[in-house]
Design a protein around this motif. Structure first.
Motif, mmCIF file in Angstrom:
data_model
loop_
_atom_site.group_PDB
_atom_site.id
_atom_site.type_symbol
_atom_site.label_atom_id
_atom_site.label_comp_id
_atom_site.label_asym_id
_atom_site.label_seq_id
_atom_site.Cartn_x
_atom_site.Cartn_y
_atom_site.Cartn_z
ATOM 1 N N GLN A 1 -9.213 26.605 29.203
ATOM 2 C CA GLN A 1 -8.293 25.864 28.357
ATOM 3 C C GLN A 1 -9.006 24.662 27.754
ATOM 4 O O GLN A 1 -10.036 24.210 28.250
ATOM 5 C CB GLN A 1 -7.074 25.404 29.156
ATOM 6 N N VAL A 2 -8.431 24.181 26.682
ATOM 7 C CA VAL A 2 -9.004 23.046 25.971
ATOM 8 C C VAL A 2 -7.981 21.922 25.945
ATOM 9 O O VAL A 2 -6.823 22.140 25.595
ATOM 10 C CB VAL A 2 -9.383 23.428 24.530
ATOM 11 N N GLN A 3 -8.410 20.741 26.325
ATOM 12 C CA GLN A 3 -7.553 19.563 26.225
ATOM 13 C C GLN A 3 -8.140 18.637 25.159
ATOM 14 O O GLN A 3 -9.350 18.416 25.119
ATOM 15 C CB GLN A 3 -7.465 18.807 27.554
ATOM 16 N N LEU A 4 -7.253 18.118 24.318
ATOM 17 C CA LEU A 4 -7.642 17.169 23.276
ATOM 18 C C LEU A 4 -6.951 15.842 23.558
ATOM 19 O O LEU A 4 -5.728 15.797 23.689
ATOM 20 C CB LEU A 4 -7.238 17.674 21.894
ATOM 21 N N ASN B 1 -18.337 16.919 21.555
ATOM 22 C CA ASN B 1 -17.072 17.615 21.237
ATOM 23 C C ASN B 1 -15.994 16.619 20.810
ATOM 24 O O ASN B 1 -14.845 16.681 21.273
ATOM 25 C CB ASN B 1 -16.588 18.434 22.431
ATOM 26 N N THR B 2 -16.386 15.717 19.944
ATOM 27 C CA THR B 2 -15.494 14.632 19.520
ATOM 28 C C THR B 2 -15.401 14.599 17.999
ATOM 29 O O THR B 2 -16.404 14.797 17.310
ATOM 30 C CB THR B 2 -16.008 13.286 20.041
ATOM 31 N N VAL B 3 -14.200 14.343 17.515
ATOM 32 C CA VAL B 3 -13.974 14.182 16.084
ATOM 33 C C VAL B 3 -13.371 12.802 15.850
ATOM 34 O O VAL B 3 -12.624 12.284 16.685
ATOM 35 C CB VAL B 3 -13.055 15.296 15.525
ATOM 36 N N ALA C 1 -10.953 26.800 19.048
ATOM 37 C CA ALA C 1 -11.950 26.993 20.100
ATOM 38 C C ALA C 1 -11.868 28.404 20.665
ATOM 39 O O ALA C 1 -10.827 29.062 20.615
ATOM 40 C CB ALA C 1 -11.733 25.978 21.220
ATOM 41 N N ARG C 2 -13.009 28.839 21.180
ATOM 42 C CA ARG C 2 -13.078 30.089 21.939
ATOM 43 C C ARG C 2 -13.300 29.715 23.405
ATOM 44 O O ARG C 2 -14.221 28.954 23.715
ATOM 45 C CB ARG C 2 -14.236 30.961 21.467
ATOM 46 N N VAL C 3 -12.494 30.272 24.285
ATOM 47 C CA VAL C 3 -12.675 29.939 25.699
ATOM 48 C C VAL C 3 -13.763 30.800 26.339
ATOM 49 O O VAL C 3 -14.307 30.445 27.372
ATOM 50 C CB VAL C 3 -11.356 30.070 26.482
ATOM 51 N N ARG C 4 -14.059 31.949 25.696
ATOM 52 C CA ARG C 4 -15.157 32.827 26.128
ATOM 53 C C ARG C 4 -15.838 33.364 24.896
ATOM 54 O O ARG C 4 -15.319 33.278 23.780
ATOM 55 C CB ARG C 4 -14.619 33.986 26.985
ATOM 56 N N ALA D 1 -12.557 16.582 23.021
ATOM 57 C CA ALA D 1 -12.179 17.864 23.614
ATOM 58 C C ALA D 1 -12.833 18.010 24.976
ATOM 59 O O ALA D 1 -14.017 17.712 25.137
ATOM 60 C CB ALA D 1 -12.591 19.007 22.711
ATOM 61 N N SER D 2 -12.051 18.467 25.929
ATOM 62 C CA SER D 2 -12.590 18.701 27.271
ATOM 63 C C SER D 2 -11.972 19.970 27.840
ATOM 64 O O SER D 2 -11.045 20.533 27.266
ATOM 65 C CB SER D 2 -12.294 17.506 28.182
#
Length: 121
Positions: free
Chosen positions: A1-4, A76-78, A99-102, A24-25
């Motif tokens: 998963q992606v957290q912003l 991974n920052t905007v 984003a792609r998780v895999r 993004a993390s």
């Protein structure tokens, strides 16, 4: 998963500046396009600016020549540098990332929780 996670919103007088950040993390294979959207009270969410992983940018006409989007791929920052702010820029600003998780997973859209920007006249 992606957290912003966004930061940098606040209250500023017309003509002032603010800089928004979004990091993004989480667990993911790659971050592709990133961007900023905003939603004012009673209005639909609208695009502010986007930036591809290669650095190509796109802006809404209303913010061209005033806002600048940039990114630091290694972090991974905007960012969104907002200058010459106007009362009509008042809104909740949302960070967006694809984003792609895999490796072979589809690109999915992720959203931050939003940060309030208020411009007083």
């Amino acid at each position: 998963q992606v957290q912003l996670v966004e930061s940098g919103g606040g209250l500023v007088q017309a003509g002032g500046s603010l800089r928004l950040s979004c990091a993004a993390s989480g667990s993911f294979f790659s971050i592709n396009a990133m961007g900023w959207y905003r939603q004012a009270p009673g209005k639909q969410r609208e695009l502010v600016a986007t930036i591809s992983s290669g650095g190509s940018t796109n802006y809404a006409d209303s913010v061209k020549d005033r806002f600048t989007i940039s990114r630091a791929n290694a972090e991974n920052t905007v960012y969104l540098q907002m200058n010459s702010l106007k009362p009509e820029d008042t809104a909740v600003y949302y960070c967006n990332a694809y984003a792609r998780v895999r490796l072979l997973a589809p690109r999915l859209a992720y959203w931050g929780q939003g940060t309030q920007v208020t411009v007083s006249s």
